[in-house]
Structure formats: structure tokens, C-alpha cells
Scaffold this active site. Structure first.
Site, short mmCIF file in Angstrom:
data_model
loop_
_atom_site.label_atom_id
_atom_site.label_comp_id
_atom_site.label_asym_id
_atom_site.label_seq_id
_atom_site.Cartn_x
_atom_site.Cartn_y
_atom_site.Cartn_z
N HIS A 178 39.12 48.69 41.48
CA HIS A 178 39.05 47.30 41.00
C HIS A 178 37.84 47.11 40.09
O HIS A 178 37.97 46.58 38.97
CB HIS A 178 38.96 46.35 42.20
CG HIS A 178 38.87 44.91 41.82
ND1 HIS A 178 39.98 44.10 41.69
CD2 HIS A 178 37.80 44.12 41.53
CE1 HIS A 178 39.60 42.90 41.33
NE2 HIS A 178 38.28 42.87 41.23
N GLU A 179 36.68 47.53 40.57
CA GLU A 179 35.47 47.34 39.77
C GLU A 179 35.45 48.23 38.53
O GLU A 179 34.90 47.85 37.49
CB GLU A 179 34.22 47.60 40.62
CG GLU A 179 34.07 46.69 41.84
CD GLU A 179 34.09 45.20 41.48
OE1 GLU A 179 33.74 44.86 40.33
OE2 GLU A 179 34.44 44.39 42.36
N HIS A 191 37.09 46.39 35.68
CA HIS A 191 36.14 45.49 34.99
C HIS A 191 35.18 46.30 34.11
O HIS A 191 34.94 45.96 32.94
CB HIS A 191 35.32 44.70 36.01
CG HIS A 191 36.10 43.70 36.80
ND1 HIS A 191 36.93 42.77 36.21
CD2 HIS A 191 36.16 43.47 38.14
CE1 HIS A 191 37.47 42.00 37.16
NE2 HIS A 191 37.01 42.41 38.34
#
Length: 455
Positions: free
Chosen positions: A18-19, A22
Site C-alpha cells: 500500500h505504502e 504512494h
């Protein structure tokens, strides 16, 4: 220990992906990333190649993560670094950076489902056990030994059923849509094809769980009513039952399969007293009659009968495996279907059409993570894909503390031409935190209630 390991591994993989979504898009857009953190709290591990590069850290509390970017709203930025500030980037780039995290989770789910399908899993064959008396399946005419071959929403377009898991998934989706489902079934040998309609639009589906499946009538897969291991010194052993006995009847009621045998044994202690049962079994071609008196034990707040044996043979299984391109298509389809179902379920919970008991938290995740790790790699990959879908969809919800909330801010900015004011940002942030705390508390309560047998 395996549950703790499975839980930490699951969270670690999902947070990193997920990170990283980003982080990767931020770097591609020219934003300077100051820190990439997995977890919160005390730093356990740290790496930074140069003072000007991104700091990668692993922290003690593995319940989330974050990517900290250069931003004038958080700290002063040197004039020569303004081009790398997040807040200076055009709207479409900020939107892409924020959306990249949930999208990464959804893409991960596609990959994980696909990998699981490529490896293949052994699943119960879609041969149904005896339906619960009076249930939808019973009234529709389904019987023990019926083999579900395909499902259809309209009777025109049919979808093959590869296993009992496929069948349960089709039934779950139809129940949530509150629409009937048609089944094409045969006998166990593949003969006598017929169509059966399940009126799933007639039931209340606030909770799509094991109890709902019982109301529908889909219990366990079919198993022969042949006894497995008999525990020495238990009621079954004392009565003279032996492994390999085929149960013909109990109290003159025919025993059709292992599921009905199990239910009959448990019901024998329902009133709190040990009720002797008259059994007829086939033992090597001859009929033997026995009297079996169960032990009465407490199970999840109810009294049930136990006779200390394995009731029925193992389910017949099939290996479900897809080819390269079919596996990719199925992985994408499963991710889409689960995403849509998750959104619909969340919407129903908000308007009161679905029970809040459907929310699960870290204890349930840890439980299923440990179970799937024990079963093997393809099962764990499938579980990880399901949680990844949930995380991706959850983060797209329009709550201020989530990625979806920031996307709503950018939508407002795109429509009005100006960003949300600092005053409203603060108010919405406080409200979002309160909502998230309530959701987390409710999910944890549901976890504890399930562990204690209260749900």
C-alpha cells in the site's frame, strides 16, 4: 505462534504494498519522500543511503504505515526544494499519488488470486449433503448427493461450478443481491440433469454467515455415513461401534450422509439429558443393531450430544487449477466481484440493511491468517488477496483520515477551483478520527464476541 506469525506477515505485506504505491507514484511525480515507515511507534530498524534520500524505517507497532512527503503545510521548505513539495504539485498528480495506495492493494489482490489459481487448491467437490429440513434448498427439491454443475441468474447464461467453494460464493452473491439463483444439478455419477431454483430473494440477508447458509440449506459437502476413528473408552466404543461401520439409521430414521449423522448425534443431547439412541449399522455386509448413549456437553451456550468418534468419511475433493490466461482473468474477476460486494455490504451496514456484526478486526484476521498458513501456500495467497481487497476498498471510503477522504478534498478543489479551508479540514479530520475509532472498536468487539461464542 503460527497465528501471530501469519498476522504479522499479512499486515507487513499489505502495508508495504500500500505504502509503496504512494511512494512509487510520488517519486514518479517528482515529490521528495522524506520517510517510508512500516508501523508506528519506536523505530526498530532504519536505513537511509544519504542524508538527502528517503529514510526507510520499521517500527514496533505493525498496524499501519505512512509515507511522509515534503510539504509546506507541515514544515518550512527551502526555496531550492519547492519543486519537490507535494502541495506544489498539480491536482491530477496529487490525486494520482493518493489513489496509488488503494490501487496497489487491488492490483496485489489480482496477482495473489491469480497465483493461487495457477498453483491450484484441493477443494470439496460440489456434491451437497442433506439440506437442513424446511430450508430453501429442501423446499426447492435439493437432496443429499446432488452435484451442482452450474449456476445462473437468468437461466440463459450459465457458469460452471468447480467446487463447493464456487457454489457458496455464487449463493452468497445472489443472497446479497436479493435475487433467485438457478442451479443445474445431477446425481453423484453425473446423470439425471435437472434445474433447481433457489428463491434467495425471499430471505433476510443482514448476516451472510454460517447461520445464513443453514437457513438456505447449504451445509457441509456430502460425505458417506461411514464411521471414522472411534475413541477408546468413549460412548461409541462402549456401545460397540467400530471404524468402518456404515450407519443405516438412528431411531428408525434413515441416515443419508455424514452431515445428517453429525446433526443427529448433537441433537441427542439438546434437552440436557443423555437420550439413548437405537442404531443400525452395516458391518461387513451384515446389519448390527446397537444402543448408543451420548455424553451431554456444553457447546457455545447449548447442550449437545457427543459420542467420541469421527462421524462420516472425508469429503471428496477436486483440484481447482486454472491456466495462465484463464487464471489472470479469474483473478481480475474475483477482485472486481469482491470489491463490489464489499462496497455493497458497507452501504447496507450504513443504512441498516446489514448487521454491523459483519465487521471484523485484527483478531479475526489473525485467526484466519493462521489457519490459511497451516493449509498451505495457495490458501494463504487467497486469504491475503481477500484482505488486500478489503484494505483497498476501505481506504477508498470518503472518510477524512483515509485516502478516500483526501480524494474527496481534491474533487471539491477540482469543482470549485479552490482547496478545502484549513478550518474545515480540521473539523473533518476530527470527525473522521471519531468515526474510525468507533469502527475499530466495533470490529474488535465483534472479534471478541466471536471468540467467546456470543455471535
Amino acid at each position: 505462534m503460527i497465528y501471530v506469525f501469519g498476522f504479522i506477515l499479512t499486515l507487513g505485506i499489505l502495508i508495504v504494498i500500500h505504502e509503496y504505491g504512494h511512494y512509487r507514484v510520488a517519486v514518479a511525480c517528482g515529490v521528495k519522500v522524506l520517510r517510508f515507515s512500516v508501523g508506528f511507534g519506536r523505530v526498530l530498524w532504519r536505513r537511509q543511503a544519504t542524508p538527502q534520500s528517503t529514510e526507510f524505517v520499521l517500527c514496533a507497532l505493525p498496524l499501519g504505515g505512512y509515507v511522509k512527503m515534503l510539504d509546506e503545510r507541515e514544515a518550512p521548505v527551502a526555496p531550492d526544494q519547492l519543486d519537490g513539495a507535494f502541495n506544489r504539485k498539480p491536482l491530477w498528480q496529487r490525486t494520482a499519488i493518493v489513489a496509488a495506495g488503494p490501487i496497489a492493494n487491488l492490483l496485489l489482490a489480482v496477482f495473489l488470486f491469480t497465483a493461487s489459481y495457477w498453483i491450484g487448491t484441493d477443494e470439496p467437490k460440489a456434491v451437497m449433503g442433506a439440506p437442513v429440513a424446511g430450508s430453501l434448498a429442501d423446499r426447492a427439491g435439493l437432496r443429499a448427493g446432488d452435484w451442482a454443475r452450474a449456476t445462473s441468474r437468468d437461466g440463459v447464461e450459465w457458469h460452471d461450478v468447480r467446487s463447493m467453494i464456487d457454489l457458496r460464493w455464487a449463493v452468497t452473491q445472489a443472497a446479497l443481491r436479493a435475487e433467485p439463483l438457478q442451479l443445474m444439478v445431477t446425481d453423484r455419477a453425473g446423470h439425471g440433469r435437472r434445474t433447481v431454483a433457489l428463491p434467495l430473494d425471499s430471505i433476510n440477508t443482514q448476516d451472510v454467515d454460517a447461520k445464513t447458509m443453514q437457513r438456505i440449506g447449504l451445509g457441509s459437502a456430502f460425505s458417506e455415513p461411514v464411521l471414522g476413528k472411534v475413541v477408546a473408552g468413549g460412548p461409541a466404543d462402549k456401545a460397540g461401534l467400530m471404524a468402518g461401520d456404515r450407519v443405516l439409521s438412528i431411531d428408525d430414521a434413515p441416515v443419508i450422509d455424514g452431515g445428517s449423522l453429525r446433526s443427529t448425534i448433537m441433537a441427542s443431547g439438546r434437552d440436557g439429558t443423555a437420550r439413548p439412541m437405537h442404531w443400525k449399522v452395516d458391518r461387513a455386509g451384515r446389519t448390527v443393531e446397537l444402543t448408543v448413549t451420548p455424553n451431554v456437553v456444553a457447546d457455545n451456550g447449548k447442550t449437545v450430544g457427543r459420542i467420541e468418534l469421527v462421524p462420516g468419511q472425508p469429503f471428496e475433493t477436486v483440484t481447482v487449477r486454472y491456466g495462465v490466461f484463464e487464471g489472470i482473468a479469474q483473478g481480475a474477476s474475483q477482485t472486481w466481484q469482491m470489491s463490489v460486494m464489499t462496497v455493497k455490504m458497507l452501504g447496507k451496514m450504513v443504512i441498516g440493511q446489514a448487521s454491523l456484526k459483519n465487521l471484523s478486526g485484527p483478531l479475526t484476521i489473525a485467526d484466519y491468517a493462521g489457519q490459511s498458513v497451516r493449509l498451505g501456500l495457495p490458501y494463504y495467497l487467497g486469504f491475503l488477496a481477500v484482505v488486500s481487497v478489503g484494505l483497498g476498498v476501505l481506504n477508498l471510503l470518503p472518510l477524512p483520515v483515509l485516502d478516500g477522504g483526501h480524494l474527496m478534498y481534491y474533487l471539491f478543489e477540482g469543482v470549485t477551483g479552490k482547496p478545502v479551508s484549513e478550518l474545515w479540514l480540521d473539523r473533518l479530520q476530527r470527525g473522521g478520527v471519531a468515526i474510525m475509532l468507533m469502527m475499530m472498536s466495533l470490529a474488535l468487539y465483534n472479534d471478541v464476541a466471536r471468540l467467546l461464542g456470543l455471535q
